[in-house]
Scaffold this motif. Structure first.
Motif, mmCIF file in Angstrom:
data_model
loop_
_atom_site.group_PDB
_atom_site.id
_atom_site.type_symbol
_atom_site.label_atom_id
_atom_site.label_comp_id
_atom_site.label_asym_id
_atom_site.label_seq_id
_atom_site.Cartn_x
_atom_site.Cartn_y
_atom_site.Cartn_z
ATOM 1 N N THR A 35 -3.217 -0.069 -3.752
ATOM 2 C CA THR A 35 -3.051 -1.026 -2.476
ATOM 3 C C THR A 35 -3.408 -2.018 -3.761
ATOM 4 O O THR A 35 -4.839 -2.441 -4.246
ATOM 5 N N ALA A 64 -7.886 -0.266 -2.714
ATOM 6 C CA ALA A 64 -7.999 0.967 -1.508
ATOM 7 C C ALA A 64 -9.641 1.093 -1.225
ATOM 8 O O ALA A 64 -9.754 1.198 0.026
ATOM 9 N N ARG A 69 0.679 -0.883 -0.120
ATOM 10 C CA ARG A 69 -0.049 0.060 -0.089
ATOM 11 C C ARG A 69 0.740 1.516 -0.185
ATOM 12 O O ARG A 69 1.800 0.793 0.604
#
Length: 612
Positions: free
Chosen positions: A95, A129, A87
């Motif tokens: 991510t 994400a 990340r």
């Protein structure tokens, strides 16, 4: 390195063999009495007992998500053996997930059967994400090359997310904590014998941390997501489903500011909109199941600096596929199907589209009660590349009571993404000689159930020819002649007492470029996770988890190893109301998933859950 690998192999085999000897002396009623009741879908794309699956499948249940107080799918995947998460600094940052040392673009991601990989991403990977767990019922991770049933992009494996749909009721949660974080959501679900419907809405906002580890300003994040699904029976044998999801996020990010263009605090932001919808028609009879799915997904990203657009990307995918499963007899099943898709991208000077189609077939045979075999082949055709044929075989044997041996071999294939084929920014030029990636991989494993305990270990190796990489020095995309990832995944579940349980996992991954003998980026050789849960009274649950992540090669410098400790507690005020809290990164460890990007220090959160 070889000595460690060999000694680990011998010691684990010795442990399992000893376990098989003492297993009969410890027979007791427990949740792991048999594997027959554990049903997985990803291994064959149709519901199959885990005791008949030759591949390695990791399952994260809705209860696991609640007990560990995960907020996003990436957090649950980080604690899974064989999966690595990278990340770019704090919540809302890009991510990526990697399975068994494979690149993120070699991992196929599906949500309710919809492929959500981003066609406009550099490798065609998926950004986790914004995937909130609010609507998730289950996550399955299928390890190893899986192109037979899933086609391109499944060299490392498949991550399949399934949303909630099988329980009537309303639930909601609200939590807050460090750095102005607020998170909340609600799910309403109605169902009867003939139909169901679900709607989930969730949101998150946080002041965040500096994405750049050298930065001092906070980079905030906010996201709102919604998903729905509904289904209805159309007579005795037919069902129809409609599925959709939407996400809108705003993330402050850091960049490279003039005059020296070093990485640090900037006023950049990234706005992302994600949308997916699918219609599905199912036929279910005693001997045949068929599913026709038509889906569309779109991901639109825009980066801004002080209000001026600096980057934009839009990728969409339209696809249709049919999957059929015919039970020829009690011991033979044939699974086959076909699919076609068209993907388009508009990004960094690239405005292209491509079409792909495939047919595949697999036969699954059970010559005896203790042995299951499967084998199949697939043919893919591409509008912008030569086609490819891939195959896979697998077997599982119940060698003795509750002792299972698994083995599989499979091939993988990934055509260069439209981004990779056409990228021409910052002095680079498209590479006309870029070749598709091709992979061969095998694994073999052993799983033992001893009363209330479960132990498993799997040895794997995948070799990739012509893996695509990027030259940061300015040459753009190129092929690595040969890459290899091999290692061990070990998981142990313990029920130590009726109110005390533990889980431990360890992954060893040796992933290297065979031409240079240099390690592949962002893949630790060693990763271990341990979790202990204790319920001193029925209404109170306490748990702690420890994550060890070994050193990683990265650019421009490698990432140091780190240990992260989290504490969690949950207390049920009644059958419908629960309060909970957690401390993340208890020791305030400074660490980086990606070189130059910081992660949060010690943090505290608390919340309330309501079920009606």
């Amino acid at each position: 390195m070889t000595k460690f690998y060999s000694s680990t192999t011998l010691s684990i085999f010795s442990f399992f063999l000893s376990g098989s000897i003492i297993g009969s002396a410890q027979a007791q009623s427990a949740p792991f009495d048999r594997l027959d009741d554990d049903i997985v879908v990803t291994a064959t794309r149709v519901p199959t007992s885990l005791s008949e699956v030759g591949s390695t499948v990791s399952v994260i249940s809705a209860q696991d998500i609640l007990d560990n107080q995960y907020n996003f799918a990436a957090e649950a995947l980080r604690d899974t053996a064989g999966v690595e998460i990278a990340r770019n600094g704090g919540p809302g940052a890009a991510t990526a997930a990697r399975i068994r040392g494979a690149a993120s673009g070699q991992t196929l991601v599906m949500i309710d059967g919809i492929v959500v990989n981003d066609p406009s991403a550099p490798q065609g990977g998926f950004n986790f994400a914004n995937v909130d767990v609010a609507d998730i019922a289950r996550i399955e991770v299928l390890h190893g090359p899986q192109s037979l049933l899933y086609g391109a992009d499944a060299i490392g494996g498949v991550i399949a997310i399934t949303t909630k749909k099988d329980r009537t009721g309303t639930s909601a949660y609200l939590e807050g904590g460090s750095r102005g974080t607020i998170r909340g959501g609600a799910t309403a679900l109605l169902s009867d014998d003939n139909a169901y419907g679900r709607l989930t809405v969730s949101g998150t906002r946080t002041d965040g941390i500096s994405r750049a580890s050298v930065g001092t300003e906070q980079d905030g994040y906010r996201n709102i997501s919604a998903s729905f699904s509904g289904g209805i029976k159309l007579g005795n044998d037919w069902q129809a489903e409609l599925i959709g999801r939407y996400s809108d996020s705003h993330a402050e990010i850091d960049g490279y500011a003039p005059p020296d263009f070093s990485f640090g605090d900037t006023d950049d932001i990234e706005d992302t909109t994600e949308f997916a919808v699918a219609g599905r028609l199912k036929q279910v009879t005693n001997h045949y199941n068929g599913t026709l799915t038509v889906s569309y997904s779109d991901i639109d990203r825009v980066n801004l600096n002080n209000g001026f657009e600096t980057y934009s990307a839009d990728g969409d995918r339209l696809s249709a596929d049919y999957l059929g499963a015919l039970s020829v007899s009690e011991s033979i099943r044939i699974i086959g199907g076909g699919e076609i898709e068209r993907s388009s991208v508009v990004v960094s000077g690239v405005d292209e589209s491509a079409t792909a189609g495939a047919v595949f077939a697999m036969i699954e045979a059970k010559p005896s009660e203790v042995l299951t075999l499967s084998a199949g082949a697939r043919r893919d055709e591409f509008s912008n590349f030569d086609g490819a044929t891939t195959a896979r075989i697998a077997a599982v044997l119940e060698a003795s009571e509750n002792l299972f041996l698994r083995a599989s071999w499979g091939q993988g294939f990934r055509a260069p993404s439209l981004f990779e084929l056409n990228y021409d920014q910052f002095g680079t030029v498209p590479n006309p000689d870029l070749r598709p990636e091709k992979a061969n991989g095998f694994d073999f494993g052993i799983e033992k159930l001893i009363g209330a305990h479960r132990f498993s270990t799997t040895f794997f190796q995948t070799r990739v020819k012509d893996q695509i990489d990027f030259d940061f020095a300015g040459s753009g995309y190129f092929n690595i002649d040969r890459a290899r990832a091999r290692g061990v995944e070990t998981v142990a579940d313990f029920s130590l007492h009726e109110n005390l349980s533990a889980r431990a996992s360890y992954t060893f991954t040796d992933a290297v470029d065979l031409d240079t003998d240099l390690p592949l980026l962002r893949q630790p050789k060693h990763k271990a996770v341990a979790t202990i849960s204790y319920a001193p009274v029925q209404s109170l649950n306490l748990s702690t988890s420890i994550l060890y992540n070994g050193p990683e090669a990265d650019f421009p410098v490698g990432n140091d190893d780190f240990i992260r400790i989290d504490l969690r507690a949950a207390y049920a005020l009644s059958e419908k109301i629960e309060i909970y809290g957690r401390i993340e990164n208890l020791t305030d460890t400074e660490y980086e998933d990606v070189s130059g990007y910081g992660e949060a220090g010690i943090s505290g959160f608390g919340g309330l859950r309501v079920r009606l």
